[in-house]
Enzyme design. Structure first.
Site, PDB file in Angstrom:
ATOM      1  N   ARG A 272       0.832  -1.196   0.000  1.00  0.00           N
ATOM      2  CA  ARG A 272       0.000   0.000   0.000  1.00  0.00           C
ATOM      3  C   ARG A 272       0.876   1.260   0.000  1.00  0.00           C
ATOM      4  O   ARG A 272       0.602   2.220  -0.724  1.00  0.00           O
ATOM      5  CB  ARG A 272      -0.928   0.001   1.217  1.00  0.00           C
ATOM      6  CG  ARG A 272      -1.642   1.322   1.499  1.00  0.00           C
ATOM      7  CD  ARG A 272      -2.582   1.744   0.367  1.00  0.00           C
ATOM      8  NE  ARG A 272      -3.636   0.807   0.173  1.00  0.00           N
ATOM      9  CZ  ARG A 272      -4.769   0.779   0.883  1.00  0.00           C
ATOM     10  NH1 ARG A 272      -4.966   1.664   1.843  1.00  0.00           N
ATOM     11  NH2 ARG A 272      -5.701  -0.111   0.634  1.00  0.00           N
TER      12      ARG A 272
ATOM     13  N   TYR B 273      -5.826  -6.550  11.298  1.00  0.00           N
ATOM     14  CA  TYR B 273      -4.693  -5.842  10.690  1.00  0.00           C
ATOM     15  C   TYR B 273      -3.346  -6.403  11.133  1.00  0.00           C
ATOM     16  O   TYR B 273      -2.349  -6.282  10.405  1.00  0.00           O
ATOM     17  CB  TYR B 273      -4.747  -4.358  11.064  1.00  0.00           C
ATOM     18  CG  TYR B 273      -5.759  -3.547  10.297  1.00  0.00           C
ATOM     19  CD1 TYR B 273      -5.443  -2.976   9.067  1.00  0.00           C
ATOM     20  CD2 TYR B 273      -7.043  -3.341  10.807  1.00  0.00           C
ATOM     21  CE1 TYR B 273      -6.370  -2.216   8.366  1.00  0.00           C
ATOM     22  CE2 TYR B 273      -7.980  -2.589  10.124  1.00  0.00           C
ATOM     23  CZ  TYR B 273      -7.633  -2.032   8.903  1.00  0.00           C
ATOM     24  OH  TYR B 273      -8.568  -1.278   8.211  1.00  0.00           O
TER      25      TYR B 273
ATOM     26  N   ARG C  23      -6.321  37.971  29.785  1.00  0.00           N
ATOM     27  CA  ARG C  23      -5.628  39.227  29.522  1.00  0.00           C
ATOM     28  C   ARG C  23      -5.218  39.859  30.852  1.00  0.00           C
ATOM     29  O   ARG C  23      -5.716  39.475  31.916  1.00  0.00           O
ATOM     30  CB  ARG C  23      -6.538  40.169  28.738  1.00  0.00           C
ATOM     31  CG  ARG C  23      -6.833  39.685  27.321  1.00  0.00           C
ATOM     32  CD  ARG C  23      -7.914  40.506  26.659  1.00  0.00           C
ATOM     33  NE  ARG C  23      -7.512  41.905  26.500  1.00  0.00           N
ATOM     34  CZ  ARG C  23      -8.317  42.868  26.067  1.00  0.00           C
ATOM     35  NH1 ARG C  23      -9.579  42.576  25.770  1.00  0.00           N
ATOM     36  NH2 ARG C  23      -7.876  44.106  25.935  1.00  0.00           N
ATOM     37  N   HIS C  24      -4.320  40.800  30.778  1.00  0.00           N
ATOM     38  CA  HIS C  24      -3.974  41.616  31.931  1.00  0.00           C
ATOM     39  C   HIS C  24      -5.228  42.302  32.478  1.00  0.00           C
ATOM     40  O   HIS C  24      -6.261  42.371  31.802  1.00  0.00           O
ATOM     41  CB  HIS C  24      -2.967  42.685  31.500  1.00  0.00           C
ATOM     42  CG  HIS C  24      -3.452  43.448  30.299  1.00  0.00           C
ATOM     43  ND1 HIS C  24      -4.352  44.500  30.375  1.00  0.00           N
ATOM     44  CD2 HIS C  24      -3.214  43.279  28.974  1.00  0.00           C
ATOM     45  CE1 HIS C  24      -4.625  44.952  29.168  1.00  0.00           C
ATOM     46  NE2 HIS C  24      -3.943  44.231  28.288  1.00  0.00           N
TER      47      HIS C  24
ATOM     48  N   ASN D 223      -6.679  51.340  28.236  1.00  0.00           N
ATOM     49  CA  ASN D 223      -7.960  50.694  27.919  1.00  0.00           C
ATOM     50  C   ASN D 223      -9.122  51.633  28.234  1.00  0.00           C
ATOM     51  O   ASN D 223     -10.066  51.773  27.436  1.00  0.00           O
ATOM     52  CB  ASN D 223      -8.142  49.409  28.736  1.00  0.00           C
ATOM     53  CG  ASN D 223      -7.271  48.260  28.275  1.00  0.00           C
ATOM     54  OD1 ASN D 223      -6.881  47.405  29.071  1.00  0.00           O
ATOM     55  ND2 ASN D 223      -6.926  48.216  26.997  1.00  0.00           N
TER      56      ASN D 223
ATOM     57  N   ARG E 255       1.576  46.024  32.177  1.00  0.00           N
ATOM     58  CA  ARG E 255       0.249  45.642  32.658  1.00  0.00           C
ATOM     59  C   ARG E 255       0.124  44.145  32.944  1.00  0.00           C
ATOM     60  O   ARG E 255      -0.628  43.749  33.843  1.00  0.00           O
ATOM     61  CB  ARG E 255      -0.834  46.123  31.690  1.00  0.00           C
ATOM     62  CG  ARG E 255      -0.653  45.730  30.225  1.00  0.00           C
ATOM     63  CD  ARG E 255      -1.550  46.622  29.353  1.00  0.00           C
ATOM     64  NE  ARG E 255      -1.562  46.275  27.931  1.00  0.00           N
ATOM     65  CZ  ARG E 255      -0.709  46.762  27.050  1.00  0.00           C
ATOM     66  NH1 ARG E 255       0.276  47.562  27.447  1.00  0.00           N
ATOM     67  NH2 ARG E 255      -0.810  46.447  25.772  1.00  0.00           N
TER      68      ARG E 255
ATOM     69  N   GLU F 137       2.099  42.502  23.187  1.00  0.00           N
ATOM     70  CA  GLU F 137       0.953  42.789  22.310  1.00  0.00           C
ATOM     71  C   GLU F 137       1.423  43.117  20.893  1.00  0.00           C
ATOM     72  O   GLU F 137       2.576  43.525  20.673  1.00  0.00           O
ATOM     73  CB  GLU F 137       0.135  43.951  22.894  1.00  0.00           C
ATOM     74  CG  GLU F 137      -1.087  44.368  22.078  1.00  0.00           C
ATOM     75  CD  GLU F 137      -2.126  43.259  21.901  1.00  0.00           C
ATOM     76  OE1 GLU F 137      -1.756  42.197  21.374  1.00  0.00           O
ATOM     77  OE2 GLU F 137      -3.301  43.477  22.250  1.00  0.00           O
TER      78      GLU F 137
ATOM     79  N   TYR G 155      -9.262  54.454  17.703  1.00  0.00           N
ATOM     80  CA  TYR G 155      -9.646  54.060  16.348  1.00  0.00           C
ATOM     81  C   TYR G 155     -10.171  55.254  15.547  1.00  0.00           C
ATOM     82  O   TYR G 155      -9.928  55.372  14.340  1.00  0.00           O
ATOM     83  CB  TYR G 155     -10.696  52.949  16.390  1.00  0.00           C
ATOM     84  CG  TYR G 155     -10.106  51.589  16.720  1.00  0.00           C
ATOM     85  CD1 TYR G 155      -9.154  51.000  15.897  1.00  0.00           C
ATOM     86  CD2 TYR G 155     -10.511  50.892  17.853  1.00  0.00           C
ATOM     87  CE1 TYR G 155      -8.607  49.757  16.197  1.00  0.00           C
ATOM     88  CE2 TYR G 155      -9.975  49.648  18.172  1.00  0.00           C
ATOM     89  CZ  TYR G 155      -9.026  49.095  17.340  1.00  0.00           C
ATOM     90  OH  TYR G 155      -8.484  47.862  17.645  1.00  0.00           O
TER      91      TYR G 155
ATOM     92  N   PHE H  47      -6.844  52.595   7.776  1.00  0.00           N
ATOM     93  CA  PHE H  47      -8.077  52.163   8.423  1.00  0.00           C
ATOM     94  C   PHE H  47      -8.908  51.306   7.470  1.00  0.00           C
ATOM     95  O   PHE H  47      -9.453  50.254   7.848  1.00  0.00           O
ATOM     96  CB  PHE H  47      -8.875  53.386   8.879  1.00  0.00           C
ATOM     97  CG  PHE H  47      -9.994  53.064   9.834  1.00  0.00           C
ATOM     98  CD1 PHE H  47      -9.738  52.904  11.191  1.00  0.00           C
ATOM     99  CD2 PHE H  47     -11.297  52.925   9.384  1.00  0.00           C
ATOM    100  CE1 PHE H  47     -10.762  52.601  12.083  1.00  0.00           C
ATOM    101  CE2 PHE H  47     -12.330  52.626  10.256  1.00  0.00           C
ATOM    102  CZ  PHE H  47     -12.063  52.468  11.611  1.00  0.00           C
TER     103      PHE H  47
ATOM    104  N   LEU I  66      -7.789  49.644   4.763  1.00  0.00           N
ATOM    105  CA  LEU I  66      -7.081  48.406   4.450  1.00  0.00           C
ATOM    106  C   LEU I  66      -7.235  47.378   5.569  1.00  0.00           C
ATOM    107  O   LEU I  66      -7.401  46.186   5.324  1.00  0.00           O
ATOM    108  CB  LEU I  66      -5.596  48.695   4.220  1.00  0.00           C
ATOM    109  CG  LEU I  66      -5.236  49.386   2.892  1.00  0.00           C
ATOM    110  CD1 LEU I  66      -3.796  49.867   2.923  1.00  0.00           C
ATOM    111  CD2 LEU I  66      -5.445  48.435   1.724  1.00  0.00           C
TER     112      LEU I  66
ATOM    113  N   HIS J 169      -2.336  39.501  26.090  1.00  0.00           N
ATOM    114  CA  HIS J 169      -3.010  40.662  25.511  1.00  0.00           C
ATOM    115  C   HIS J 169      -4.073  40.192  24.517  1.00  0.00           C
ATOM    116  O   HIS J 169      -4.093  39.029  24.132  1.00  0.00           O
ATOM    117  CB  HIS J 169      -1.992  41.562  24.817  1.00  0.00           C
ATOM    118  CG  HIS J 169      -0.848  41.967  25.701  1.00  0.00           C
ATOM    119  ND1 HIS J 169      -0.858  43.121  26.450  1.00  0.00           N
ATOM    120  CD2 HIS J 169       0.335  41.349  25.969  1.00  0.00           C
ATOM    121  CE1 HIS J 169       0.271  43.198  27.146  1.00  0.00           C
ATOM    122  NE2 HIS J 169       1.011  42.140  26.870  1.00  0.00           N
TER     123      HIS J 169
ATOM    124  N   VAL K  62      -2.761  38.643  21.143  1.00  0.00           N
ATOM    125  CA  VAL K  62      -2.023  37.416  21.458  1.00  0.00           C
ATOM    126  C   VAL K  62      -2.985  36.305  21.863  1.00  0.00           C
ATOM    127  O   VAL K  62      -2.877  35.160  21.408  1.00  0.00           O
ATOM    128  CB  VAL K  62      -1.004  37.694  22.589  1.00  0.00           C
ATOM    129  CG1 VAL K  62      -0.368  36.393  23.077  1.00  0.00           C
ATOM    130  CG2 VAL K  62       0.064  38.670  22.108  1.00  0.00           C
TER     131      VAL K  62
END
Length: 476
Positions: free
Chosen positions: A141, A202, A260-261, A267, A310, A330, A341, A352, A354, A395, A398
């Site tokens: 085989r 087998y 996360r932290h 934040n 953090r 991160e 943002y 932004f 893309l 993060h 991650v």
């Protein structure tokens, strides 16, 4: 010295332009980036499993397929048992697998060839690695498969799993095989008895890979689920990575804790990246995390953090030793570090737009992409596979990469996985997947998740993308 006539005249080098999405230089013609297929293998590779039933071949196949796809090598698994189930519809008993059952042999051969035909199709349309998951216990085989690969220009790498430990075999039967569609209408005792007889069918014809007879083949032989290995003729980069990966995985029961932290000052301000410390609520989360770990009473728990303030502040509250990994930092947002943002959209509208088009492959100017991040995290993931119980304080980006690996998520899904603050995800690897438990520790925090936008190319976006009309045609 050569005569002038003997010189080969090369065409003039093409002009280069920078791909706006990934920030890499590529040849262009008349202002358009040439189509290019990025390939991590110099020719398609066919991975072939070898071994008796209940030796973990499908476990290896699925895990290897998941790993290769995660690092960016298009890979697909072809399980011959599934082809057999689709052909037969109803499984009756081990009698089908008897070596003197001519009809059974014919059907199994047809199913194997159907799977190989699908392998050929997959590897001819962009796939780079195919995993042919079957017993492949006879030299005849395997010679058929090698001949098939040579005819189609594929490299072959065999992965044999040999196990003589009756406890491991029994555990595999109970955990995996009893859940198979073959035994859906059987009780446990009947199913185990039938499957043990199937293995016997087998054993009489099993021809393991041999150091002398098969010295020209490329393979890894895994003995007793990783106690020993034999590696022969590793020919290229992808085979080397396969060997490295398979020598690092184990089946010891364990859990991986991801969080996360605690909430950071940036934040709260809605700013990405940076290296700020914890907010008051972030510090409160760290205290709750300590109590959670104490309540869990996890044996020999290791704690990993990034080298950012953090995560280290969060770990410091736990009162246990921890290990810092720079690779866990991160994602680098480059020129967009510590921006909101809304500010990115205002100051860098092209970037932004893309990023919304392809968040996984988009690279921040002077920064990283998620694709880069996966490559950075691969050594951490390999060490994580070697470990038992680990808490990774990391993060958002991650954590998304880790989740995508364990949950087998695509590159399209990865950047939008929800990884909230102040929540611990407990991942428990199972036979063919991973169980996930989400534990919110009861401390309020901001929501940093951004849903996947409805991407439609407006006139302004189309103008931004005009430097690369073939963005969506790039195969990576």
């Amino acid at each position: 010295m050569l005569d002038n006539e003997e010189f080969i005249v090369e065409p003039s080098p093409r002009e280069l332009t920078q791909n706006p999405l990934r920030k890499i230089w590529m040849p262009c013609k008349n202002g358009h980036i040439a189509q290019r297929r990025v390939c991590m293998t110099n020719c398609p590779t066919l991975i072939v499993t070898v071994g008796l039933p209940a030796r973990g071949k499908t476990y290896i196949s699925k895990k290897l397929t998941r790993y290769l796809n995660w690092i960016g090598v298009p890979t697909k698994e072809f399980n011959v048992g599934q082809y057999r189930r689709e052909c037969l519809k109803t499984y009756k008993s081990f009698e089908f697998f008897r070596p003197d059952n001519e009809e059974g042999l014919k059907i199994r051969r047809q199913c194997a060839m159907a799977a190989l035909n699908d392998v050929r199709q997959y590897l001819s349309v962009g796939g780079q690695v195919a995993v042919f998951d079957a017993t492949n216990t006879t030299r005849e085989r395997r010679e058929t498969i090698v001949k098939f690969a040579e005819q189609n220009g594929f490299k072959v790498f065999f992965v044999e799993s040999v196990c003589e430990d009756p406890d491991v075999i029994a555990q595999n039967i109970v955990q995996v095989k009893l859940g198979s569609p073959d035994y859906i209408h059987c009780n446990t005792e009947e199913a185990v008895e039938d499957f043990m007889k199937r293995i016997k069918c087998y054993e009489s014809s099993y021809q393991p890979l041999d150091e002398i007879l098969d010295r020209d083949l490329s393979y890894i032989k895994i003995m007793d689920v990783g106690r020993r290995y034999l590696v022969n003729r590793v020919l290229d980069h992808i085979q080397s990575r396969i060997v490295y990966y398979l020598m690092n995985i184990h089946i010891t029961p364990r859990s991986i804790y991801l969080c996360r932290h605690g909430e950071s000052d940036l934040n709260i301000k809605g700013r990405i990246g940076g290296d700020s410390g914890l907010s008051s609520r972030g510090k409160e989360f760290a205290k709750h995390l300590r109590k959670f770990l104490q309540d869990q009473n996890i044996k020999d728990l290791k704690v990993w953090t990034s080298q950012m303030k953090r995560t280290i502040q969060t770990a410091e509250c736990l009162g246990v030793p921890y290990e810092q990994w720079k690779s866990l930092n991160e994602i680098d947002a480059g020129v967009c570090e510590e921006m909101m943002y809304e500010e990115i959209q205002e100051h860098y509208p092209l970037e932004f737009a893309l990023r919304d088009q392809d968040k996984y492959r988009y690279r921040y100017p002077k920064g990283e992409s998620y694709e880069d991040l996966v490559q950075r995290l691969e050594p951490v993931m390999m060490e994580l596979e070697r470990q038992e119980n680990v808490l990774v304080i990391c993060h958002q980006a991650v954590m998304r990469c880790f989740l995508a690996y364990f949950l087998d998520k695509t590159a399209v899904e990865l950047p939008y996985l929800n990884c909230p603050l102040h929540t611990v995800l407990k991942l428990t690897p199972m036979a063919y997947g991973c169980k996930v438990e989400s534990i919110y520790l009861g401390v309020d925090c901001v929501n940093t998740h951004r849903d996947r936008p409805e991407v439609g190319i407006t006139d302004s976006k189309q103008q931004c993308l005009s430097a690369d009309d073939n963005l969506n045609l790039l195969q990576v």
